[in-house]
Write a protein that holds these residues in place. Sequence first.
Motif, short mmCIF file in Angstrom:
data_model
loop_
_atom_site.label_atom_id
_atom_site.label_comp_id
_atom_site.label_asym_id
_atom_site.label_seq_id
_atom_site.Cartn_x
_atom_site.Cartn_y
_atom_site.Cartn_z
N GLU A 39 45.47 38.93 56.69
CA GLU A 39 44.21 39.67 56.78
C GLU A 39 43.46 39.29 58.05
O GLU A 39 43.31 38.11 58.35
N HIS A 41 39.93 40.33 60.55
CA HIS A 41 38.69 41.05 60.78
C HIS A 41 38.26 40.75 62.21
O HIS A 41 38.47 39.64 62.71
N ASN A 58 31.52 45.06 62.93
CA ASN A 58 32.70 44.53 62.28
C ASN A 58 33.76 45.61 62.11
O ASN A 58 33.45 46.78 61.92
N THR A 60 38.05 45.90 60.39
CA THR A 60 39.14 45.24 59.68
C THR A 60 40.46 45.85 60.13
O THR A 60 40.58 47.07 60.23
#
Length: 153
Positions: A39, A41, A58, A60
């Motif tokens: 994962e 970000h 932000n 992802t």
Amino acid sequence: MVTALLAAAMPAANAATFNTDEIATHDHWQSLTLSLGGEQHYRAVETHSYSDATLSLNATQGVCDLPWLEMRVTLEQQQGESRAVNLMPARLRVDEQPVIDTMAEFITERGDDGFYVHFYLSDLESLMTDMRQGEQLFLGFDQGRARAVVYDL
């Protein structure tokens, strides 16, 4: 110090477990990658304008076409629960550009000493373009006579 400030914009339940990499400074902003396993970000954070608040853009990995704008404000105590506290009209403006009317959701995270303001924006791409070229971002909330929050870009 910078790593702690940048990671602080991630809810407390997640901040301690994410690794920070690729930290770079861009005037009043810092950028970094937060990762945990597969994962990832990506975050750009402005920590200069206020000692108790950060503004972040932000994204992802895998859904980079859905970035979000968020502000975190430090409170005097840790929060006892995770919940949406309030939803209210908000206005954003970069320099003398037209005002953007939107909604902002105020959120707390259990164990975190802050609250988060998530802005619901239909055209974040245009705002990001304006922010790249602008000098100040003005944030206003419909809460009586409160003054606008201003971030240096």
